[in-house]
Design an enzyme around this catalytic site. Sequence first.
Site, PDB file in Angstrom:
ATOM      1  N   SER A  14      -4.369   3.793 -14.106  1.00  0.00           N
ATOM      2  CA  SER A  14      -3.080   3.982 -13.446  1.00  0.00           C
ATOM      3  C   SER A  14      -2.676   2.754 -12.628  1.00  0.00           C
ATOM      4  O   SER A  14      -3.420   1.785 -12.485  1.00  0.00           O
ATOM      5  CB  SER A  14      -3.135   5.219 -12.555  1.00  0.00           C
ATOM      6  OG  SER A  14      -3.289   6.384 -13.339  1.00  0.00           O
ATOM      7  N   HIS A  15      -1.496   2.856 -12.047  1.00  0.00           N
ATOM      8  CA  HIS A  15      -0.823   1.741 -11.383  1.00  0.00           C
ATOM      9  C   HIS A  15      -1.665   1.109 -10.286  1.00  0.00           C
ATOM     10  O   HIS A  15      -2.359   1.781  -9.532  1.00  0.00           O
ATOM     11  CB  HIS A  15       0.503   2.229 -10.785  1.00  0.00           C
ATOM     12  CG  HIS A  15       0.311   3.270  -9.709  1.00  0.00           C
ATOM     13  ND1 HIS A  15       0.144   2.950  -8.380  1.00  0.00           N
ATOM     14  CD2 HIS A  15       0.261   4.618  -9.776  1.00  0.00           C
ATOM     15  CE1 HIS A  15       0.010   4.051  -7.670  1.00  0.00           C
ATOM     16  NE2 HIS A  15       0.072   5.090  -8.493  1.00  0.00           N
ATOM     17  N   ASP A  16      -1.605  -0.220 -10.213  1.00  0.00           N
ATOM     18  CA  ASP A  16      -2.169  -1.014  -9.122  1.00  0.00           C
ATOM     19  C   ASP A  16      -3.690  -0.915  -9.009  1.00  0.00           C
ATOM     20  O   ASP A  16      -4.260  -1.283  -7.978  1.00  0.00           O
ATOM     21  CB  ASP A  16      -1.529  -0.627  -7.776  1.00  0.00           C
ATOM     22  CG  ASP A  16      -0.018  -0.808  -7.797  1.00  0.00           C
ATOM     23  OD1 ASP A  16       0.425  -1.973  -7.814  1.00  0.00           O
ATOM     24  OD2 ASP A  16       0.715   0.200  -7.837  1.00  0.00           O
ATOM     25  N   THR A  17      -4.329  -0.439 -10.039  1.00  0.00           N
ATOM     26  CA  THR A  17      -5.789  -0.409 -10.059  1.00  0.00           C
ATOM     27  C   THR A  17      -6.316  -1.765 -10.519  1.00  0.00           C
ATOM     28  O   THR A  17      -5.710  -2.439 -11.344  1.00  0.00           O
ATOM     29  CB  THR A  17      -6.278   0.726 -10.972  1.00  0.00           C
ATOM     30  OG1 THR A  17      -6.095   1.971 -10.284  1.00  0.00           O
ATOM     31  CG2 THR A  17      -7.737   0.582 -11.356  1.00  0.00           C
TER      32      THR A  17
ATOM     33  N   ASP B 256      -4.240   2.707  -7.443  1.00  0.00           N
ATOM     34  CA  ASP B 256      -4.761   1.980  -6.286  1.00  0.00           C
ATOM     35  C   ASP B 256      -6.274   2.070  -6.165  1.00  0.00           C
ATOM     36  O   ASP B 256      -6.816   2.115  -5.057  1.00  0.00           O
ATOM     37  CB  ASP B 256      -4.097   2.480  -5.001  1.00  0.00           C
ATOM     38  CG  ASP B 256      -2.600   2.239  -4.989  1.00  0.00           C
ATOM     39  OD1 ASP B 256      -2.190   1.063  -4.953  1.00  0.00           O
ATOM     40  OD2 ASP B 256      -1.839   3.219  -5.045  1.00  0.00           O
TER      41      ASP B 256
END
Length: 257
Positions: free
Chosen positions: A119-122, A139
């Site tokens: 997922s996003h920003d990982t 994250d």
Amino acid sequence: MNEISPKAEISPKAKIGNNCKIFPFVYIEDDVEIGDNCIIFPFVSICDGSRIGKNNKIHQGSVIAALPQDFNFRGAKSYVEIGNNNVIRENVVINRGTNRDGVTKIGNNNFLLEGTHISHDTVVGDNCVFGYGVKIAGDCEIHNGVIFSSSVIQNANTRVGRLAMVQAGSTFSQDIPPFVIAGGKPLEYGGPNTTMMNNAGIDEKVQKHIANAYRLLFHGKTSTFDVIKQIKEQVPDSPEIRTILEFLESSRGIMCK
């Protein structure tokens, strides 16, 4: 020289490196950069914001730089950065960052098995393995050499330290420190990850020091703050022990504590 199927739909604005092979029914949007020697199999979608390095293989049905599944997303320009020599198997989804210039990062030499979702920003390091159906929320941080068995769920804003292994079917919402095995429901400490430490060439004496540090952490009846002091006082120094201490000192919550 590239081998690109005429049945692939590729924006003329996309930047494709040399010696790439792109199969039929691949979809590539405008703001995409792909390095040399990549293989893109049929029915892959590579969306705006993708930055893909060299020697990657992306298999059928995968989606790179999908829009974030995040209620805070407002259409900002953001990215997915993928390094070199990764294998991304079927039906993998990697979301781009949520906020302007946000980035989801995948390092080098990783293996993402079928159905993995990042997922996003990982941020994922190097030499990691993600088993079938692994789901990583937004994250998160996954450090080098981590192995996730099948169907692991990592909840948002959590970290997994270097050379840790998470056993199949586990779900966790707190940090997993370096060099350990973790698994079960609820998640439990399963001892040092001796196999991976041996493979990494970590000295047997240092491995015993690591085991002692985690004995203090997981079997002692005191706070993480006090455990950090005990490790500094009782466990001989090494780069690996410093890695553990830095992880504990920066954690917002350690599993099983």
